[in-house]
Design a protein around this motif. Structure first.
Motif, mmCIF file in Angstrom:
data_model
loop_
_atom_site.group_PDB
_atom_site.id
_atom_site.type_symbol
_atom_site.label_atom_id
_atom_site.label_comp_id
_atom_site.label_asym_id
_atom_site.label_seq_id
_atom_site.Cartn_x
_atom_site.Cartn_y
_atom_site.Cartn_z
ATOM 1 N N PHE A 4 0.784 -1.293 0.057
ATOM 2 C CA PHE A 4 0.020 -0.051 -0.262
ATOM 3 C C PHE A 4 0.902 1.229 0.011
ATOM 4 C CE2 PHE A 4 -2.254 -3.289 2.327
ATOM 5 C CZ PHE A 4 -3.389 -3.412 1.486
ATOM 6 N N LYS A 5 0.297 2.399 -0.745
ATOM 7 C CA LYS A 5 0.981 3.491 -0.759
ATOM 8 C C LYS A 5 1.118 4.244 0.707
ATOM 9 C CE LYS A 5 1.159 7.878 -3.339
ATOM 10 N NZ LYS A 5 2.167 8.231 -2.783
ATOM 11 N N ARG A 6 -0.205 4.442 1.238
ATOM 12 C CA ARG A 6 -0.456 4.966 2.708
ATOM 13 C C ARG A 6 -1.462 4.411 3.395
ATOM 14 N NH1 ARG A 6 -1.218 9.729 1.046
ATOM 15 N NH2 ARG A 6 1.096 10.485 0.822
ATOM 16 N N GLY A 7 -1.087 3.526 4.561
ATOM 17 C CA GLY A 7 -2.055 3.294 5.595
ATOM 18 C C GLY A 7 -2.534 4.293 6.700
ATOM 19 N N ASP A 32 4.112 2.280 2.312
ATOM 20 C CA ASP A 32 5.386 3.291 2.215
ATOM 21 C C ASP A 32 5.181 4.353 3.466
ATOM 22 O OD1 ASP A 32 6.122 2.083 -0.224
ATOM 23 O OD2 ASP A 32 5.152 3.326 -1.398
ATOM 24 N N GLU A 33 3.914 4.792 3.763
ATOM 25 C CA GLU A 33 3.734 5.793 4.845
ATOM 26 C C GLU A 33 2.660 5.417 5.647
ATOM 27 O OE1 GLU A 33 5.236 9.705 2.387
ATOM 28 O OE2 GLU A 33 3.161 9.482 2.684
ATOM 29 N N PHE A 99 -5.467 7.711 1.617
ATOM 30 C CA PHE A 99 -5.040 6.556 2.021
ATOM 31 C C PHE A 99 -5.627 5.349 1.503
ATOM 32 C CE2 PHE A 99 -8.631 5.354 4.921
ATOM 33 C CZ PHE A 99 -9.069 6.820 4.947
ATOM 34 N N ASP A 100 -4.888 4.287 1.358
ATOM 35 C CA ASP A 100 -5.321 3.286 0.672
ATOM 36 C C ASP A 100 -5.681 1.989 1.541
ATOM 37 O OD1 ASP A 100 -2.574 3.131 0.592
ATOM 38 O OD2 ASP A 100 -2.627 2.210 -1.377
ATOM 39 N N ALA A 101 -5.380 1.916 2.632
ATOM 40 C CA ALA A 101 -5.549 0.956 3.869
ATOM 41 C C ALA A 101 -5.594 1.393 5.070
ATOM 42 C CB ALA A 101 -4.453 -0.157 3.810
ATOM 43 N N LEU A 102 -6.751 0.853 5.672
ATOM 44 C CA LEU A 102 -7.124 1.355 7.046
ATOM 45 C C LEU A 102 -6.773 0.076 7.933
ATOM 46 C CD1 LEU A 102 -8.792 3.141 9.139
ATOM 47 C CD2 LEU A 102 -10.777 1.959 8.332
ATOM 48 N N SER A 119 -14.545 -0.983 -1.325
ATOM 49 C CA SER A 119 -13.616 -1.138 -2.036
ATOM 50 C C SER A 119 -12.149 -0.800 -0.982
ATOM 51 C CB SER A 119 -13.178 -0.295 -3.284
ATOM 52 O OG SER A 119 -13.147 0.937 -3.007
ATOM 53 N N LEU A 120 -12.357 -0.157 0.237
ATOM 54 C CA LEU A 120 -11.398 0.106 0.884
ATOM 55 C C LEU A 120 -10.682 -1.103 1.618
ATOM 56 C CD1 LEU A 120 -9.452 2.334 2.314
ATOM 57 C CD2 LEU A 120 -11.418 2.409 4.307
ATOM 58 N N ALA A 121 -9.278 -1.214 1.601
ATOM 59 C CA ALA A 121 -8.633 -2.440 2.362
ATOM 60 C C ALA A 121 -8.821 -2.226 3.872
ATOM 61 C CB ALA A 121 -7.314 -2.686 1.790
#
Ligand code: ATP
Ligand code: NMN
Length: 184
Positions: A4-7, A32-33, A99-102, A119-121
């Motif tokens: 993921f790019k940003r959690g 990454d972040e 953010f792309d992951a919670l 669709s959110l991880a």
């Protein structure tokens, strides 16, 4: 390349404890972040939420630094609660970088997020010593116990912030019914 790019992880962090640090490390292995959102930012000086958002920023920043985590990969962002749970995710997104992951072990947060963006991880933490590394348990030990009963449950840097801001005395005061507005 990271998954993921940003959690993003959210919590009240009253106080930031070893379980929270373990979750941050887990997220940083996959992202990454990481954005660490200090929820319920408007609450302080009450038994369940003794520390201000600013004090919680100090705790988290110091704990990440002490753990050797690259602070340039982390954002620490206080966010006040929104009274409308049905629009929480949109509200949250308006306050933080994309953010792309919670990361959350809270079923309510998981449910709200998935219902508002299927669709959110959503990633569940591997809970570390959940009975001990638990904010409710730690607050109760601080109020009723001696240093040796709670200090090992939080990163050393967090114990220092708690003491520096007079947190132990504050929490003991808040636990007494005559000094706690919530009990008037
Ligand atoms: N021991 C732990 N290990 C890994 N993750 C944890 C642990 N405890 C809490 N978390 C996760 O950290 C996030 C923030 O949790 P929260 O601030 O509610 O902590 P808490 O210790 O359960 O607090 P409180 O008891 O004050 O409600 C949540 O996603 C939660 O699932
Ligand atoms: N309506 C809202 O503002 C809303 C909804 C769900 C979670 N949250 C926040 O997210 C955080 C997550 O909760 P836990 O600390 O219980 O895991 C809390 O600090 C809470 O303040 C806010």
């Amino acid at each position: 390349m990271s998954k993921f790019k940003r959690g993003l992880m959210t919590g009240r962090f009253q106080p930031f404890h070893n379980g929270h640090l373990a979750l941050a490390k887990q997220a940083l292995e996959e992202c990454d972040e990481l954005a660490i959102v200090i929820g319920s930012a408007q609450f302080n000086f009450i038994e369940k939420d003794p520390f201000t958002a600013g004090e919680r920023v100090l705790m988290i920043h110091a704990a990440l630094d002490e753990a050797g985590i690259d602070l340039s990969r982390c954002y620490i962002i206080p966010v006040a609660n929104d009274e409308n749970n049905a629009r929480w995710l949109a509200y949250l997104r308006s306050q933080v970088p994309p953010f792309d992951a919670l990361y959350s072990g809270n079923d309510f947060v998981d449910h709200l997020a998935r219902s508002q963006d299927p669709s959110l991880a959503v990633r569940k933490p591997e809970f570390a010593k959940r009975q001990e590394y638990n904010g409710t348990n730690i607050r109760s030990l601080i109020v009723t116990g001696k240093e040796e009963r709670w200090e090992h449950l939080v990163p050393p840097a967090v114990a220092k912030v708690i003491k520096d801001v007079g947190g132990v005395e504050r929490m003991k005061m808040l636990s007494r019914s005559d000094s706690n507005p919530a009990k008037w």
